[in-house]
Design an enzyme around this catalytic site. Structure first.
Site, PDB file in Angstrom:
ATOM      1  N   HIS A  56     -29.547   8.618 -40.180  1.00 26.15           N
ATOM      2  CA  HIS A  56     -28.623   7.205 -40.060  1.00 26.15           C
ATOM      3  C   HIS A  56     -29.574   6.523 -39.756  1.00 26.15           C
ATOM      4  CE1 HIS A  56     -25.600  10.375 -39.691  1.00 26.15           C
ATOM      5  NE2 HIS A  56     -25.063   9.695 -40.859  1.00 26.15           N
ATOM      6  N   ASP A  59     -29.395   6.322 -36.032  1.00 25.54           N
ATOM      7  CA  ASP A  59     -30.018   7.754 -35.275  1.00 25.54           C
ATOM      8  C   ASP A  59     -31.433   7.199 -34.935  1.00 25.54           C
ATOM      9  OD1 ASP A  59     -27.979   9.069 -36.040  1.00 25.54           O
ATOM     10  OD2 ASP A  59     -28.994  10.243 -37.837  1.00 25.54           O
ATOM     11  N   MET A  90     -34.193  11.635 -47.404  1.00 26.19           N
ATOM     12  CA  MET A  90     -33.292  10.963 -47.359  1.00 26.19           C
ATOM     13  C   MET A  90     -32.771  10.089 -46.237  1.00 26.19           C
ATOM     14  SD  MET A  90     -29.867  11.554 -46.031  1.00 26.19           S
ATOM     15  CE  MET A  90     -28.954  13.072 -45.770  1.00 26.19           C
ATOM     16  N   GLU A 183     -20.770  11.812 -50.440  1.00 28.21           N
ATOM     17  CA  GLU A 183     -20.414  12.909 -49.693  1.00 28.21           C
ATOM     18  C   GLU A 183     -18.874  13.074 -49.284  1.00 28.21           C
ATOM     19  OE1 GLU A 183     -22.830  13.953 -46.427  1.00 28.21           O
ATOM     20  OE2 GLU A 183     -21.425  15.278 -45.387  1.00 28.21           O
ATOM     21  N   LYS A 185     -15.231  14.648 -47.888  1.00 31.31           N
ATOM     22  CA  LYS A 185     -14.528  15.467 -46.899  1.00 31.31           C
ATOM     23  C   LYS A 185     -12.977  15.079 -46.895  1.00 31.31           C
ATOM     24  CE  LYS A 185     -15.352  16.248 -41.873  1.00 31.31           C
ATOM     25  NZ  LYS A 185     -16.144  15.921 -40.757  1.00 31.31           N
ATOM     26  N   GLU A 219     -21.179  19.024 -49.304  1.00 33.79           N
ATOM     27  CA  GLU A 219     -21.324  19.942 -48.199  1.00 33.79           C
ATOM     28  C   GLU A 219     -20.510  21.131 -47.980  1.00 33.79           C
ATOM     29  OE1 GLU A 219     -21.686  17.898 -44.032  1.00 33.79           O
ATOM     30  OE2 GLU A 219     -20.307  19.584 -43.213  1.00 33.79           O
ATOM     31  N   HIS A 222     -17.488  21.096 -45.943  1.00 28.00           N
ATOM     32  CA  HIS A 222     -16.285  20.024 -46.187  1.00 28.00           C
ATOM     33  C   HIS A 222     -15.571  20.644 -47.321  1.00 28.00           C
ATOM     34  CE1 HIS A 222     -18.674  16.630 -44.210  1.00 28.00           C
ATOM     35  NE2 HIS A 222     -18.394  17.609 -43.496  1.00 28.00           N
ATOM     36  N   ASP A 247     -25.889  19.424 -48.559  1.00 26.24           N
ATOM     37  CA  ASP A 247     -25.824  19.730 -47.002  1.00 26.24           C
ATOM     38  C   ASP A 247     -25.332  20.994 -46.871  1.00 26.24           C
ATOM     39  OD1 ASP A 247     -26.278  17.196 -46.503  1.00 26.24           O
ATOM     40  OD2 ASP A 247     -24.416  16.491 -45.550  1.00 26.24           O
ATOM     41  N   ASP A 257     -13.963  20.757 -38.565  1.00 28.55           N
ATOM     42  CA  ASP A 257     -15.312  20.873 -39.105  1.00 28.55           C
ATOM     43  C   ASP A 257     -16.530  21.369 -38.122  1.00 28.55           C
ATOM     44  OD1 ASP A 257     -17.520  20.122 -40.784  1.00 28.55           O
ATOM     45  OD2 ASP A 257     -17.661  18.280 -39.861  1.00 28.55           O
ATOM     46  N   ASP A 259     -19.751  22.886 -38.678  1.00 29.72           N
ATOM     47  CA  ASP A 259     -20.974  22.510 -38.827  1.00 29.72           C
ATOM     48  C   ASP A 259     -21.760  23.662 -38.241  1.00 29.72           C
ATOM     49  OD1 ASP A 259     -20.877  20.029 -40.208  1.00 29.72           O
ATOM     50  OD2 ASP A 259     -20.597  18.887 -38.435  1.00 29.72           O
ATOM     51  N   ASP A 289     -27.087  20.410 -42.591  1.00 26.92           N
ATOM     52  CA  ASP A 289     -26.171  19.414 -41.907  1.00 26.92           C
ATOM     53  C   ASP A 289     -25.507  20.406 -40.922  1.00 26.92           C
ATOM     54  OD1 ASP A 289     -25.074  17.329 -40.633  1.00 26.92           O
ATOM     55  OD2 ASP A 289     -23.784  16.815 -42.686  1.00 26.92           O
TER      56      ASP A 289
HETATM   57  C1  GLT Z   1     -22.030  13.162 -40.014  1.00 28.15           C
HETATM   58  C2  GLT Z   1     -21.028  14.047 -40.958  1.00 28.15           C
HETATM   59  C3  GLT Z   1     -21.749  14.812 -41.993  1.00 28.15           C
HETATM   60  C4  GLT Z   1     -22.561  13.677 -42.845  1.00 28.15           C
HETATM   61  C5  GLT Z   1     -23.564  12.940 -42.304  1.00 28.15           C
HETATM   62  C6  GLT Z   1     -24.182  11.736 -43.042  1.00 28.15           C
HETATM   63  S1  GLT Z   1     -23.002  12.350 -40.665  1.00 28.15           S
HETATM   64  O1  GLT Z   1     -22.374  14.224 -38.857  1.00 28.15           O
HETATM   65  O2  GLT Z   1     -20.325  15.054 -40.089  1.00 28.15           O
HETATM   66  O3  GLT Z   1     -21.313  15.552 -42.803  1.00 28.15           O
HETATM   67  O4  GLT Z   1     -23.347  14.299 -43.806  1.00 28.15           O
HETATM   68  O5  GLT Z   1     -23.358  10.481 -42.755  1.00 28.15           O
HETATM   69 MN    MN Z   2     -22.765  16.389 -44.328  1.00 25.18          MN
HETATM   70 MN    MN Z   3     -19.628  18.559 -41.589  1.00 20.35          MN
END
Ligand code: GLT
Ligand code: MN
Ligand code: MN
Length: 368
Positions: A56, A59, A90, A183, A185, A219, A222, A247, A257, A259, A289
């Site tokens: 980002h 970041d 990216m 993306e 969610k 993702e 998501h 992702d 979420d 991750d 991600d």
């Molecule tokens: C954030 C989010 C991710 C996104 C990122 C891109 S930031 O961490 O949870 O799923 O891909 O903005």
């Molecule tokens: Mn993501």
């Molecule tokens: Mn996520």
């Protein structure tokens, strides 16, 4: 010791700065790991064998940096990437952290917020071009509601479309080599996010002024949060030429979420996904991600990053084994000669999917 599951540049594995740099903060607890400087993150990613690093805007460059500070930080980062042989495939923009975005960015009711979000995104696209990134991800994490009293949802969609049109116009004017990847969610951090699934974006994209410039960045977690089959989501994006980026991570059903490290929660789903990406010849980044458990220190973060890539490569090899398995292939093709025209004959034979799935399990469990 490198082995056949060790990552190589041609595997195109990338990680966000925010992933290995995740400090383990959650809504109930503070950071458990120190801040990881972007240059340190580049060193770490090179050490574990990644090919790319994504980021980002903030970041890398603090939101309140002066122009001179920004240029110094970017130059230092570019040098670190070059020295360590990492590419930046990216970049994206942070439109969710600062309080100004508490009620959205492009969909906010405040024209000043919408204008600021657009400017911030243009600067982030400039940064991406400077770093050589050809994909620009947009995750509208704050574009949503807790109460729908705030605006009519179709107004939000119109505002989002308008912003995307302006960003495409900007990229064209500047003659940038960049495509946008949207993306989705369903929720978190907002109670509900407008573009809840990748399918919603696939519906929006054809209504844009420059649909060819815009695709998706699905993702794993998501879509799973929305209760969907991620493989089917990816297949639709791929089949419509819109899988610009992906992702990879993992998630238990019905949770926040999470991750998680790729493949750590749903091995079979991860297997079909890897097999699909490899079978169709997806050539984009395999972007992780995800982040390490909150229990981990620096060594644990490294184990997490290595694990994402290693699991991908193991599953890739299992997919090759599946494709080359004669019994599997003959069972798979057994019914493709059924051209009888009467219902009863067509409905008579069993399809063998129990056996097919069991053989798949045995390949995955190392018994075949
Ligand atoms: C954030 C989010 C991710 C996104 C990122 C891109 S930031 O961490 O949870 O799923 O891909 O903005
Ligand atoms: Mn993501
Ligand atoms: Mn996520």
């Amino acid at each position: 010791m490198p082995d056949s599951y060790s990552p190589r540049p041609e595997h195109r594995f990338s990680f966000g700065l925010w992933t290995v740099g995740n400090r383990g903060r959650d809504p109930f607890g503070d950071a458990v790991r120190p801040t990881l400087d972007p240059v340190e993150a580049v060193r770490l990613l090179a050490r574990v064998g990644a090919w790319g690093v994504s980021l980002h805007d903030n970041d890398l460059v603090p939101i309140d940096a002066t122009a001179a500070e920004r240029d110094r930080i970017v130059a230092e980062f570019k040098r670190a990437c070059k020295d360590h042989g990492l590419v930046v495939p990216m970049t994206t923009v942070n439109l969710f952290f600062d309080p100004v975005f508490r009620d959205g960015a492009f969909t906010s009711n405040q024209p000043g917020v919408r204008a600021y979000a657009l400017e911030k995104t243009k600067r982030a696209i400039d940064l991406g071009q400077e770093l050589g990134a050809k994909i620009f991800v947009l995750w509208g994490g704050r574009e949503g509601t807790e109460t729908d009293a705030c605006r009519r949802p179709d107004t939000a969609i119109k505002r989002l479309r308008e912003a995307l049109n302006q960003l495409c116009e900007y990229a064209l004017e500047q003659r940038y080599d960049v495509r946008l990847a949207m993306e989705a969610k369903p929720n978190e951090p907002r109670g509900d996010i407008y573009m809840a699934t990748t399918g919603a974006y696939l519906g929006l994209i054809p209504t844009l002024d420059h649909p060819d410039m815009v695709g998706v960045n699905p993702e794993v977690a998501h879509e799973q949060m929305a209760g969907l089959n991620f493989l089917h989501v990816v297949a639709q994006a791929w089949e419509s030429g819109k899988l610009f980026h992906i992702d990879l991570n993992d998630q238990m059903p019905g949770r926040y979420d999470q991750d998680y490290r790729f493949g750590s929660a749903n091995v079979k789903a991860a297997f079909w996904l890897v097999k699909f990406l490899e079978d169709v010849g997806y050539a984009g980044p395999r972007h992780f991600d995800a982040h390490a458990y909150r229990t981990e220190d620096a060594a644990g973060v490294e184990a997490f990053a290595r694990g994402c890539m290693r699991t991908y490569l193991i599953l890739k090899e299992r997919g090759e084994r599946w494709n080359a398995d004669r019994e599997i292939q003959s069972l798979l093709n057994a019914r493709s000669q059924d051209t009888a025209s009467d219902r009863a004959t067509l409905a008579a034979p069993g399809l063998g999917y129990e056996q097919l799935d069991q053989w798949t399990m045995e390949i995955l469990l190392g018994a075949r």
